[in-house]
Write an enzyme that holds these catalytic residues in place. Structure first.
Site, short mmCIF file in Angstrom:
data_model
loop_
_atom_site.label_atom_id
_atom_site.label_comp_id
_atom_site.label_asym_id
_atom_site.label_seq_id
_atom_site.Cartn_x
_atom_site.Cartn_y
_atom_site.Cartn_z
N CYS A 37 0.79 -1.11 0.15
CA CYS A 37 -0.07 0.01 -0.08
C CYS A 37 0.87 1.27 -0.09
O CYS A 37 0.21 2.38 -0.03
CB CYS A 37 -0.83 0.05 1.50
SG CYS A 37 -0.03 -0.11 2.84
N ASP A 39 2.37 2.38 2.53
CA ASP A 39 2.52 3.02 3.78
C ASP A 39 3.83 2.92 4.66
O ASP A 39 4.36 1.72 4.29
CB ASP A 39 1.40 2.46 5.00
CG ASP A 39 0.14 2.92 4.20
OD1 ASP A 39 -0.04 3.64 3.43
OD2 ASP A 39 -1.15 2.37 4.88
N CYS A 64 -2.59 3.54 7.24
CA CYS A 64 -4.04 3.47 7.48
C CYS A 64 -4.36 3.15 9.17
O CYS A 64 -3.23 3.03 9.73
CB CYS A 64 -4.47 2.03 6.76
SG CYS A 64 -3.76 0.49 7.56
N CYS A 107 -0.71 -4.88 7.77
CA CYS A 107 -0.44 -3.64 8.18
C CYS A 107 0.22 -4.19 9.86
O CYS A 107 0.79 -3.62 10.27
CB CYS A 107 -1.59 -2.96 8.90
SG CYS A 107 -2.93 -2.69 7.28
#
Ligand code: FES
Ligand SMILES: [Zn+2]
Lengths: 137, 218
Positions: A37, A39, A64, A107
């Site tokens: 993503c 991130d 996120c 994540c």
């Protein structure tokens, strides 16, 4: 996507946001990113040199809600642990604790990797210092 | 992969169907393959002819449209629904070079090898981090960082251009050689691209909300 209450709690009141002085010899810095993503996350630990226990931890995450919650939780978990204990923290435990759905597993991987990277960084600094000290004596 | 072992006989007349969408003998619609390239009748290549793909897409949309099968057998009605769904997914993926490369990597099983953060170049990571911090200050109302953000945007656009050029040539090399190590290089560039693209999008959003009137001059 609906976040779990625990994610929301960490997201709304993240614990230990901020940074430690990365030039401090007692500080290890882990900076990682999730290619899925884009991130990024930074997690830092402060190690008590006498006891070898992680005395403090800080994080900063641009990503996120699940990544923020995972890193917030990770800083809570590593505090008070020895390096070896902290290395044992698995992303699956974070997934369980925060009830992350499958698409958000990466994540939690990010948080696990950040802990590992911070510990590695600390050990590298310590080894470099010891090598220097060895040469000096 | 199961769809490679689909029945190669026409469900209707029993003649060999050779993975094509329609039977050559009785013309009935076959169970559609889930392989995007094969669906379009293309070689699995990373470089493809976009105009040809588009033409093929419109042709197939027409040929597979469920309305054409209203009076056909339930089997064909079902296949036309499935085929239409695959057609749209396949087109969305194949027309976009990045999505197409991701698809080829996934098919080749390169995807799950190293989903971790470590492979990324630390310098890029640090740069991404710094810029995110600058963006945060900007959002917090610090207008003085604007020129720096604009410069960063230029820099990242240039980087994306370089990455895309790099991808192009890797695509060619892969099509010629089919070498797995080329796929690994593609993976790395695609990962880099993700971070860069992510930042460009954020920068665009922030800089645009800042001065909506200046946006028209672009
Ligand atoms: S979506 Fe990528 S870190 Fe959460
Ligand atoms: Zn037939």
């Amino acid at each position: 996507m609906a976040y779990s209450d625990k994610v929301l709690d960490h997201y709304n009141n993240p614990r230990n946001v901020g940074s430690l002085d990365k030039n401090d010899p007692r500080v290890g810095t882990g900076m990682v990113g999730a290619p899925e993503c884009g991130d990024v996350m930074k997690l830092q630990i402060l190690v008590d040199e006498e006891t070898g226990v992680i005395a403090d931890a800080k994080f900063k995450t641009f990503g996120c809600g699940s990544a923020i919650a995972s890193s917030s939780l990770a800083t809570e978990w590593v505090k008070g642990k020895t390096l070896d204990e902290a290395l044992k923290i698995k992303n699956t435990e974070i997934v369980n604790e925060l009830a992350l759905p499958p698409v958000k597993i990466h994540c939690s991987v990010l948080a696990e990797d950040a802990i590992k990277a911070a510990i590695e960084d600390y050990k590298r600094k310590r080894a470099a210092r010891e090598a220097l000290a060895g040469k000096a004596s | 992969m199961s769809h490679f072992r689909q029945t190669v006989e026409c469900w209707q007349c029993g003649h060999p169907a050779e993975h094509s969408l329609f039977c050559r003998y009785c013309d009935s619609l076959q169970r559609p393959t889930a392989d995007y390239f094969r669906f379009f009748g293309l070689e699995p290549r990373l470089k493809i002819d976009a105009a040809n793909l588009e033409k093929r897409f419109y042709e197939l949309s027409r040929l597979l449209h469920p309305d054409r099968y209203l009076r056909k057998s339930p089997t064909e009605q079902q296949y036309s629904l499935e085929a239409t769904a695959i057609l749209n997914d396949a087109y969305r993926v194949l027309r976009n070079p990045v999505a197409r490369a991701e698809y080829v990597l996934r098919q080749a099983g390169v995807e799950s090898l190293e989903p971790r953060a470590r492979t990324l170049d630390p310098a890029l990571l640090a740069e991404v981090f710094e810029l995110n911090e600058a963006l945060e200050e900007f959002r917090g109302g610090d207008r003085s960082v604007r020129p720096a953000l604009e410069q960063a945007r230029e820099r990242f656009l240039a980087q994306r251009g370089e990455i895309d050029a790099g991808l192009e040539s890797l695509f060619e090399r892969y099509d010629e050689s089919r070498a797995p190590n080329v796929l690994a290089e593609i993976r790395k560039l695609l990962d880099r691209r993700k971070y860069v693209q992510n930042l460009i999008e954020q920068l665009d959003r922030e800089l645009a909300t800042e001065s909506t009137d200046a946006a028209t001059s672009d």
